[in-house]
Design an enzyme around this catalytic site. Structure first.
Site, PDB file in Angstrom:
ATOM      1  N   GLU A 149       1.683  -0.661  -4.975  1.00 57.94           N
ATOM      2  CA  GLU A 149       0.748   0.410  -5.312  1.00 57.94           C
ATOM      3  C   GLU A 149       1.437   1.760  -5.241  1.00 57.94           C
ATOM      4  O   GLU A 149       1.965   2.144  -4.199  1.00 57.94           O
ATOM      5  CB  GLU A 149      -0.437   0.443  -4.341  1.00 57.94           C
ATOM      6  CG  GLU A 149      -1.445   1.504  -4.737  1.00 57.94           C
ATOM      7  CD  GLU A 149      -2.107   2.243  -3.572  1.00 57.94           C
ATOM      8  OE1 GLU A 149      -3.244   2.693  -3.771  1.00 57.94           O
ATOM      9  OE2 GLU A 149      -1.507   2.396  -2.498  1.00 57.94           O
TER      10      GLU A 149
ATOM     11  N   ASP B 256       0.809  -1.209   0.000  1.00 59.26           N
ATOM     12  CA  ASP B 256       0.000   0.000   0.000  1.00 59.26           C
ATOM     13  C   ASP B 256       0.852   1.274   0.000  1.00 59.26           C
ATOM     14  O   ASP B 256       1.835   1.361   0.735  1.00 59.26           O
ATOM     15  CB  ASP B 256      -0.872  -0.021   1.266  1.00 59.26           C
ATOM     16  CG  ASP B 256      -1.788   1.179   1.359  1.00 59.26           C
ATOM     17  OD1 ASP B 256      -2.644   1.334   0.490  1.00 59.26           O
ATOM     18  OD2 ASP B 256      -1.621   1.988   2.306  1.00 59.26           O
TER      19      ASP B 256
HETATM   20  C1  LIG Z   1      -5.840   1.757  -3.453  1.00 52.22           C
HETATM   21  C2  LIG Z   1      -5.493   1.781  -1.995  1.00 52.22           C
HETATM   22  O1  LIG Z   1      -5.342   0.749  -1.393  1.00 52.22           O
HETATM   23  N1  LIG Z   1      -5.397   2.936  -1.418  1.00 52.22           N
HETATM   24  C3  LIG Z   1      -5.066   3.081  -0.026  1.00 52.22           C
HETATM   25  C4  LIG Z   1      -3.797   3.828   0.074  1.00 52.22           C
HETATM   26  O2  LIG Z   1      -3.451   4.034   1.379  1.00 52.22           O
HETATM   27  C5  LIG Z   1      -4.376   4.752   2.128  1.00 52.22           C
HETATM   28  C6  LIG Z   1      -3.836   4.835   3.504  1.00 52.22           C
HETATM   29  O3  LIG Z   1      -3.422   3.578   3.942  1.00 52.22           O
HETATM   30  C7  LIG Z   1      -5.741   4.105   2.099  1.00 52.22           C
HETATM   31  O4  LIG Z   1      -6.691   4.974   2.665  1.00 52.22           O
HETATM   32  C8  LIG Z   1      -6.151   3.839   0.672  1.00 52.22           C
HETATM   33  O5  LIG Z   1      -7.352   3.132   0.635  1.00 52.22           O
END
Ligand SMILES: CC(=O)N[C@H]1CO[C@H](CO)[C@@H](O)[C@@H]1O
Ligand SMILES: *[C@@H]1O[C@H](CO)[C@@H](O)[C@H](O)[C@H]1NC(C)=O
Ligand SMILES: *[C@@H]1O[C@H](CO)[C@@H](O)[C@H](O)[C@H]1NC(C)=O
Ligand SMILES: *[C@@H]1O[C@H](CO)[C@@H](O)[C@H](O)[C@H]1NC(C)=O
Ligand SMILES: *[C@@H]1O[C@H](CO)[C@@H](O)[C@H](O)[C@H]1NC(C)=O
Ligand SMILES: *[C@@H]1O[C@H](CO)[C@@H](O)[C@H](O)[C@H]1NC(C)=O
Ligand SMILES: *[C@@H]1O[C@H](CO)[C@@H](O)[C@H](O)[C@H]1NC(C)=O
Ligand SMILES: *[C@@H]1O[C@H](CO)[C@@H](O)[C@H](O)[C@H]1NC(C)=O
Ligand SMILES: [Ca+2]
Ligand SMILES: [Ca+2]
Length: 579
Positions: free
Chosen positions: A292, A219
């Site tokens: 990600e 993440d």
């Molecule tokens: C796509 C995804 O997983 N986004 C996450 C990125 O990180 C933030 C904080 O941990 C999350 O709120 C998002 O959902």
């Protein structure tokens, strides 16, 4: 003798090039567990619900899933605020439920990828509590800074803004310092410049690998590191963005010190080594990393590796998701797709993403009559396809009024602008059938409301209809397992302003051509203009969507193909000499 050895080696290499590893051709499916299937009627999805649904995933051609976080959490950011990385939150079930999920998934040949959230923990994590108390081991686990006193008033260490709006700094009176939170204030950032943090996170990865996870989706990687602190322990301000004057807005500054610091790629490489070492020591299939990051293409490409060491097997490709909208034409699609393919280091695997729990749904972003077009494109491109739960049945965003909004990113704003920030509309419960709560839950109230379109848009109903979103998806994901798709070359071209073509070919095997008419005119196509090798070839329709006037097995010549508005088809060459 030597000659024979060389021949054997050459043959071995050829065979290897042919057989792909499981993840290189996988059909991934993102499960947002809160909204997938509720097994105990409390209104929130859980692990038993996922286990019960594995048969469905298998039926529609999914080969691997990644689960949004299932770990202990006060749920300030619905699981992305983790208070214990190695325990299951009771809302989702128990460790025994997890073990059972892995066992059942293994039986069905479905891999389970877990969400790894390295940037931050919950403020309720033991590490944070100890860090506040300056426990000798944990004191530097987080990003602490004293801030300044200006005219008798305390001010934060820098102008950094949180992704969820407002200052990224929160004062902690117990420690007498500010801590950094790039997301919610209940999500303090870990300090990856502290080797003990790196060690602790390595142990988290190994814990879940031993439990049978097939890998991790990482993440928010681009936020992992910040610039080093100044001599006084505070941080440099980020430069202002001239066109945004809202001090609370994430767009207020240019994020040159809080994202994409050069140490990030090194860290990804070190996590990759953990995956590879684990396989070496324990055998079994390859454990993978999916990173990600919404970073620029050149940065994301480095995640793959640097030519010497390997990195993330799959750095998520968000180009289509970010660049395409309801105004995009075939050239825009071509550009988004080829930008990835042309920038990707040789020998790496592509991946295709159009949605996740942070973005509006495909049907709401691009138009409901483009959902099948998008699924056709994602399934027939080379590499991995990645589906966000519900996209296979054509779920769309659900309007959630301000009073019922729960997403912190929206709740941190106000009733006038919350819709710009809310991620709730794309997170509503999965629609399984036409019973109460769409078969998601027996509760009287689910954590987010079920879409009102569930009577027709649901798994059970769509299974019975030959031209439903789900039937198309399932068919495409069967087709995708053909050798030309798993091993073949790809050429992606806009045939004209409105029609995108994807050519997949493999020596001595059938050539497949995907054609999607993105706009609303009747189109007359001569395939050989985009793909000269096809001149005078004959094709057979092997996939047609609802808009098509053709049936499967119909034949056509390459030079005279008619496409209806929003038609999507896949054609297969009737001879294999096309290559
Ligand atoms: C796509 C995804 O997983 N986004 C996450 C990125 O990180 C933030 C904080 O941990 C999350 O709120 C998002 O959902
Ligand atoms: C996480 O939970 C497990 C199981 O309950 C426990 O053994 C472990 O100590 C916890 N870890 C932390 C850091 O709190
Ligand atoms: C501090 O106070 C002085 C005198 O009132 C004022 O001129 C100055 O602008 C103030 N500085 C800041 C940063 O507010
Ligand atoms: C990187 O991955 C490739 C393909 O899987 C492999 O052939 C190569 O040996 C790996 N390199 C290192 C340094 O592990
Ligand atoms: C819908 O799903 C729920 C939960 O699995 C089940 O209890 C219910 O009987 C189903 N309804 C129909 C009509 O199949
Ligand atoms: C749901 O609502 C019905 C009717 O109001 C009530 O009888 C039932 O007890 C409720 N169930 C739960 C689990 O709250
Ligand atoms: C290959 O594609 C054909 C359609 O051309 C389809 O019927 C078949 O099921 C596919 N084969 C595999 C192994 O998926
Ligand atoms: C393709 O077919 C030709 C002729 O049958 C054969 O010589 C060649 O080895 C085949 N190539 C591959 C990659 O299978
Ligand atoms: Ca539940
Ligand atoms: Ca960080």
């Amino acid at each position: 003798m030597l000659f024979k050895l060389a021949l054997l080696l050459a043959l071995g290499a050829a065979v290897q090039a042919q057989s792909k590893d499981w993840w290189e051709t996988a059909s991934f499916y993102q499960i947002y567990p809160r909204s997938f299937k509720d097994s105990d009627g409390d209104g929130v999805g859980d692990l038993k619900g996922v286990t019960q649904s594995l048969g469905y995933l298998k039926d529609i051609g999914v080969t691997a899933t990644w689960l949004s976080p299932i770990f202990s959490s006060p749920m300030a950011d619905f699981g992305y605020d983790i208070s214990n990385f190695t325990d299951i939150d009771p809302l989702f079930g128990t460790m025994a439920d997890f073990d059972n999920l892995i066992k059942e998934a293994n039986k069905k040949g479905i891999k389970i990828i877990l969400d790894f959230v390295p940037n931050h923990t919950s403020d309720e994590h033991e590490w944070f509590k100890k860090s506040i108390k300056r426990d000798p081991y944990y004191k530097d686990f987080y990003v602490w800074a004293p801030g300044y006193i200006v005219n008798g008033t305390r001010v934060p260490p820098s102008n950094w803004v949180s992704v969820f709006r407002g200052s990224a700094w929160e004062w902690n009176s117990a420690r007498g310092e500010y801590y950094l939170h790039q997301f919610h204030k209940k999500q303090p950032d870990l300090n990856f410049r502290e080797p003990r943090v790196q060690q602790a996170m390595k142990e988290v990865l190994e814990f879940w690998l031993k439990k049978g996870a097939a890998g991790f989706r990482i993440d928010a990687v681009q936020h992992s590191f910040e610039i080093r602190p100044e001599y006084d322990g505070n941080f440099l301000n980020e430069p202002r963005n001239r066109d945004d004057n809202d001090v609370d807005s994430y767009g207020y500054t240019q994020h040159v010190f809080t994202v994409d610091q050069k140490e990030t790629t090194e860290m990804i490489y070190s996590w990759r080594k953990i995956m590879d070492d684990f396989k070496k020591a324990n055998g079994g299939d390859t454990r993978i990393l999916m990173a990600e990051s919404y970073s620029p293409v050149d940065v994301v490409m480095e995640y793959y590796g640097n030519g010497v060491v390997n990195g993330s097997h799959i750095p998520f490709n968000f180009l289509m998701l970010q660049w395409l909208n309801d105004k995009s034409n075939a050239h825009d699609y071509e550009n988004a797709i080829n930008t990835w393919l042309n920038n990707m280091p040789k020998g790496k695997t592509a991946n295709w993403v159009m949605g996740n729990h942070d973005k509006n749904r495909v049907g709401s972003r691009l138009g409901e009559d483009r959902m099948d077009l998008v699924n056709t494109i994602l399934a027939t491109l080379p590499g991995c396809s990645i589906t966000y739960q519900g996209e296979e049945i054509g779920m769309t965003d659900v309007f959630i009024p301000w009073e019922d909004t729960v997403d912190p990113q929206a709740c941190n704003s106000n009733p006038e602008i919350f819709q710009w920030f809310s991620r709730d509309p794309a997170r509503t419960p999965m629609q399984w059938n036409n019973s109460k709560n769409a078969g998601f839950s027996t509760a009287n109230k689910t954590w987010l409301p079920v879409s009102s379109n569930y009577l027709t848009i649901n798994v059970e109903s769509e299974k019975k209809i030959a031209d439903s979103h789900l039937s198309f998806y399932t068919e495409l994901h069967k087709l995708r397992k053909n050798k030309t798709y798993t091993n073949g070359e790809a050429q992606v071209k806009a045939i004209n302003q409105n029609v995108l073509g994807i050519r997949r070919s493999l020596k001595n095997d059938s050539t497949y051509i995907t054609l999607v008419n993105i706009w609303d005119q009747l189109e007359f196509i001569d395939l050989s203009i985009a793909f000269p090798e096809t001149t005078s070839s004959e094709f057979e329709y092997v996939f047609v969507n609802r808009r098509s006037q053709h049936s499967k097995k119909d034949k056509t010549k390459a030079y005279s193909i008619t496409l209806m508005p929003k038609e999507a088809v896949v054609l297969k060459s009737t001879s294999s000499e096309l290559y």
